[in-house]
Write a protein that holds these residues in place. Structure first.
Motif, PDB file in Angstrom:
ATOM      1  N   VAL A   5      83.998  40.591  79.471  1.00  0.00           N
ATOM      2  CA  VAL A   5      84.710  39.506  78.798  1.00  0.00           C
ATOM      3  C   VAL A   5      83.777  38.934  77.739  1.00  0.00           C
ATOM      4  CG1 VAL A   5      85.885  37.289  79.031  1.00  0.00           C
ATOM      5  CG2 VAL A   5      86.020  38.973  80.886  1.00  0.00           C
ATOM      6  N   VAL A   6      84.170  39.023  76.482  1.00  0.00           N
ATOM      7  CA  VAL A   6      83.333  38.581  75.362  1.00  0.00           C
ATOM      8  C   VAL A   6      83.863  37.250  74.837  1.00  0.00           C
ATOM      9  CG1 VAL A   6      82.546  39.115  73.025  1.00  0.00           C
ATOM     10  CG2 VAL A   6      82.691  40.937  74.743  1.00  0.00           C
ATOM     11  N   ILE A   7      82.965  36.259  74.780  1.00  0.00           N
ATOM     12  CA  ILE A   7      83.362  34.912  74.348  1.00  0.00           C
ATOM     13  C   ILE A   7      82.479  34.469  73.183  1.00  0.00           C
ATOM     14  CG2 ILE A   7      83.731  32.520  75.069  1.00  0.00           C
ATOM     15  CD1 ILE A   7      83.809  33.484  77.953  1.00  0.00           C
ATOM     16  N   ASN A  65      74.142  31.984  62.827  1.00  0.00           N
ATOM     17  CA  ASN A  65      75.565  31.869  62.544  1.00  0.00           C
ATOM     18  C   ASN A  65      76.020  32.975  61.588  1.00  0.00           C
ATOM     19  OD1 ASN A  65      77.779  30.374  60.483  1.00  0.00           O
ATOM     20  ND2 ASN A  65      78.161  30.190  62.670  1.00  0.00           N
ATOM     21  N   GLY A  66      76.964  33.778  62.071  1.00  0.00           N
ATOM     22  CA  GLY A  66      77.478  34.877  61.260  1.00  0.00           C
ATOM     23  C   GLY A  66      78.991  34.936  61.230  1.00  0.00           C
ATOM     24  N   GLY A  67      79.642  33.979  61.905  1.00  0.00           N
ATOM     25  CA  GLY A  67      81.099  33.976  61.946  1.00  0.00           C
ATOM     26  C   GLY A  67      81.626  34.640  63.206  1.00  0.00           C
ATOM     27  N   ARG A  73      81.583  41.265  67.444  1.00  0.00           N
ATOM     28  CA  ARG A  73      80.933  42.572  67.302  1.00  0.00           C
ATOM     29  C   ARG A  73      79.647  42.620  68.128  1.00  0.00           C
ATOM     30  NH1 ARG A  73      80.754  42.828  62.075  1.00  0.00           N
ATOM     31  NH2 ARG A  73      78.664  41.953  61.816  1.00  0.00           N
ATOM     32  N   LYS A  74      78.869  41.557  68.079  1.00  0.00           N
ATOM     33  CA  LYS A  74      77.629  41.490  68.858  1.00  0.00           C
ATOM     34  C   LYS A  74      77.940  41.555  70.351  1.00  0.00           C
ATOM     35  CE  LYS A  74      73.921  40.946  67.843  1.00  0.00           C
ATOM     36  NZ  LYS A  74      72.771  41.899  67.721  1.00  0.00           N
ATOM     37  N   GLY A  75      78.970  40.830  70.789  1.00  0.00           N
ATOM     38  CA  GLY A  75      79.350  40.873  72.192  1.00  0.00           C
ATOM     39  C   GLY A  75      79.787  42.258  72.624  1.00  0.00           C
ATOM     40  N   LEU A  76      80.526  42.942  71.756  1.00  0.00           N
ATOM     41  CA  LEU A  76      80.959  44.309  72.059  1.00  0.00           C
ATOM     42  C   LEU A  76      79.752  45.235  72.185  1.00  0.00           C
ATOM     43  CD1 LEU A  76      83.436  46.244  72.353  1.00  0.00           C
ATOM     44  CD2 LEU A  76      83.222  46.671  69.889  1.00  0.00           C
ATOM     45  N   GLU A  77      78.790  45.074  71.292  1.00  0.00           N
ATOM     46  CA  GLU A  77      77.584  45.908  71.336  1.00  0.00           C
ATOM     47  C   GLU A  77      76.802  45.688  72.622  1.00  0.00           C
ATOM     48  OE1 GLU A  77      75.572  44.669  67.846  1.00  0.00           O
ATOM     49  OE2 GLU A  77      76.806  45.852  66.467  1.00  0.00           O
ATOM     50  N   GLN A  78      76.820  44.471  73.133  1.00  0.00           N
ATOM     51  CA  GLN A  78      76.067  44.135  74.333  1.00  0.00           C
ATOM     52  C   GLN A  78      76.813  44.470  75.620  1.00  0.00           C
ATOM     53  OE1 GLN A  78      72.890  42.682  74.530  1.00  0.00           O
ATOM     54  NE2 GLN A  78      72.743  43.111  72.339  1.00  0.00           N
ATOM     55  N   SER A  79      78.098  44.777  75.511  1.00  0.00           N
ATOM     56  CA  SER A  79      78.924  44.973  76.700  1.00  0.00           C
ATOM     57  C   SER A  79      78.613  46.299  77.388  1.00  0.00           C
ATOM     58  CB  SER A  79      80.403  44.928  76.320  1.00  0.00           C
ATOM     59  OG  SER A  79      80.756  46.019  75.484  1.00  0.00           O
ATOM     60  N   THR A  80      78.809  46.314  78.708  1.00  0.00           N
ATOM     61  CA  THR A  80      78.594  47.532  79.490  1.00  0.00           C
ATOM     62  C   THR A  80      79.867  47.979  80.208  1.00  0.00           C
ATOM     63  OG1 THR A  80      77.891  46.288  81.451  1.00  0.00           O
ATOM     64  CG2 THR A  80      76.178  46.907  79.860  1.00  0.00           C
ATOM     65  N   LYS A 159      87.143  50.148  75.719  1.00  0.00           N
ATOM     66  CA  LYS A 159      86.048  49.779  74.831  1.00  0.00           C
ATOM     67  C   LYS A 159      85.998  50.656  73.583  1.00  0.00           C
ATOM     68  CE  LYS A 159      81.050  49.100  74.652  1.00  0.00           C
ATOM     69  NZ  LYS A 159      79.773  49.082  75.417  1.00  0.00           N
ATOM     70  N   GLU A 160      86.192  51.963  73.755  1.00  0.00           N
ATOM     71  CA  GLU A 160      86.057  52.860  72.601  1.00  0.00           C
ATOM     72  C   GLU A 160      87.106  52.609  71.530  1.00  0.00           C
ATOM     73  OE1 GLU A 160      87.851  55.479  75.979  1.00  0.00           O
ATOM     74  OE2 GLU A 160      86.400  53.836  75.773  1.00  0.00           O
ATOM     75  N   LEU A 161      88.241  52.004  71.920  1.00  0.00           N
ATOM     76  CA  LEU A 161      89.287  51.717  70.947  1.00  0.00           C
ATOM     77  C   LEU A 161      88.822  50.692  69.921  1.00  0.00           C
ATOM     78  CD1 LEU A 161      92.289  52.168  70.164  1.00  0.00           C
ATOM     79  CD2 LEU A 161      92.865  50.280  71.703  1.00  0.00           C
ATOM     80  N   LEU A 162      87.859  49.856  70.278  1.00  0.00           N
ATOM     81  CA  LEU A 162      87.410  48.761  69.416  1.00  0.00           C
ATOM     82  C   LEU A 162      86.260  49.147  68.490  1.00  0.00           C
ATOM     83  CD1 LEU A 162      87.470  46.025  72.173  1.00  0.00           C
ATOM     84  CD2 LEU A 162      89.070  46.191  70.255  1.00  0.00           C
ATOM     85  N   GLU A 163      85.704  50.317  68.680  1.00  0.00           N
ATOM     86  CA  GLU A 163      84.552  50.712  67.873  1.00  0.00           C
ATOM     87  C   GLU A 163      84.926  50.822  66.393  1.00  0.00           C
ATOM     88  OE1 GLU A 163      83.140  54.279  69.668  1.00  0.00           O
ATOM     89  OE2 GLU A 163      82.406  53.280  71.491  1.00  0.00           O
ATOM     90  N   GLY A 164      84.141  50.177  65.550  1.00  0.00           N
ATOM     91  CA  GLY A 164      84.374  50.201  64.113  1.00  0.00           C
ATOM     92  C   GLY A 164      85.427  49.240  63.621  1.00  0.00           C
ATOM     93  N   CYS A 165      86.005  48.424  64.503  1.00  0.00           N
ATOM     94  CA  CYS A 165      87.113  47.541  64.112  1.00  0.00           C
ATOM     95  C   CYS A 165      86.644  46.189  63.585  1.00  0.00           C
ATOM     96  CB  CYS A 165      88.055  47.319  65.296  1.00  0.00           C
ATOM     97  SG  CYS A 165      88.937  48.801  65.819  1.00  0.00           S
TER      98      CYS A 165
END
Length: 310
Positions: A5-7, A65-67, A73-80, A159-165
């Motif tokens: 869960v990414v917040i 702060n990057g929006g 995107r950062k949360g997705l990268e950190q997700s397992t 998860k793979e569906l979100l890559e590059g989005c």
């Protein structure tokens, strides 16, 4: 790990602790929570850290702060997790959101599960779709601004569906969630619409984000590029999106946008688009303002009555 869960969190000190505590109380065994503190200037980051000390399932990532898109995107990268769900820091998940959505995505071999959501008044927002839904129909729904589906949050994705989005300019700060979801939908996923309510969306909070013409131009460029594989089918829906955006500018009395951008549509509007939208565009901006303004005012009043109540 099954679900991440990414917040994204930015200056939500009034809400974020309850959001995190409610999420961590989910009736599901295999999940993690990743809170991305997007350079908050209030106590939000500290609150996240304090909750993380009490529950190791919560990880906090502090960034400049990057929006919101960069934070997601950062949360997705950190997700397992195998699956990902996004949650805004001023909203909440319903108690069984993860368990039920996970059961559905597994049993139906779906790529994403879209459930119902409700607001703090108990109003349930329902697309009236059940089972598998053609991804193209959801894209068209977004472009027509029908908003029958939640744009990004509360949906369980592979998860793979979100890559590059999430790779688009920071300047896109309005509608970025819809754009992200459209990019995922362009991968032709198997989308399942469920009948359980998974998300509590808190409406009416102050929003300092302002639409500008430059934002809309950039948004259109990215959206047009994203739709290219289906452009023949989606072109008129893209035009409808542009007309709807133009009407928002009219409602705000930003009449200059016609000359500065939208005049290029004249003579190219698809005749299959709704007559009311084509008429609004054909009229001079100062004249079109009146019917557009009162129609939108009527829609805002009507929207309080058309949804189901629990």
């Amino acid at each position: 790990m099954e679900i991440s869960v990414v917040i994204p969190v930015y200056n939500k000190e009034q809400f974020v602790e309850q959001c995190l505590v409610k999420t961590l109380s989910q009736d599901f065994d295999s999940f993690e929570v990743i809170a991305v503190d997007d350079g908050s200037t209030d106590a939000s980051g500290n609150i996240c850290d304090q909750v993380a000390k009490r529950d190791q399932r919560l990880r906090v990532v502090h960034t400049k702060n990057g929006g919101v898109t960069a934070a997601r995107r950062k949360g997705l990268e950190q997700s397992t997790g195998k699956y990902v769900m996004f949650l805004d820091a001023d909203d909440e998940l319903m108690p069984n959101a993860l368990r039920v959505s996970h059961e559905i995505i597994i049993s139906n071999d779906a790529d994403e599960v879209i459930a119902l959501y409700k607001n703090q008044d108990g109003t349930v927002f329902d697309s009236d779709r059940r089972g598998f839904v053609d991804y193209r129909d959801i894209i068209k729904n977004f472009l027509a601004t029908h908003n029958s589906f939640q744009p990004l949050w509360g949906i369980l994705f592979k998860k793979e569906l979100l890559e590059g989005c999430f790779d688009f300019p920071r300047e896109i700060i309005i509608g970025e969630d819809i754009l992200t979801h459209i990019r995922a939908l362009m991968k032709q996923p198997r989308v399942f619409c469920a009948n359980h309510c998974s998300y509590l969306y808190v409406q009416g909070l102050p929003n300092t984000r302002k639409r500008s013409l430059q934002h809309e131009v950039t948004y259109d460029e990215v959206l047009r590029h994203s739709l290219q594989p289906l452009w023949t089918e989606m072109e008129r829906w893209f035009q409808l999106h542009q007309l709807k955006a133009y009407e928002v500018f009219l409602d705000e009395r930003q009449f200059h946008v016609y000359k500065d951008y939208y005049h290029s549509l004249r003579g190219h509007i698809d005749k299959r688009l709704p007559l009311t939208d084509r008429i609004a565009f054909a009229l001079p901006p100062h004249i079109a303002y009146l019917p557009v303004h009162f129609y939108k005012k009527w829609l805002r009043l009507k929207s309080k009555q058309i949804f189901h109540y629990t």
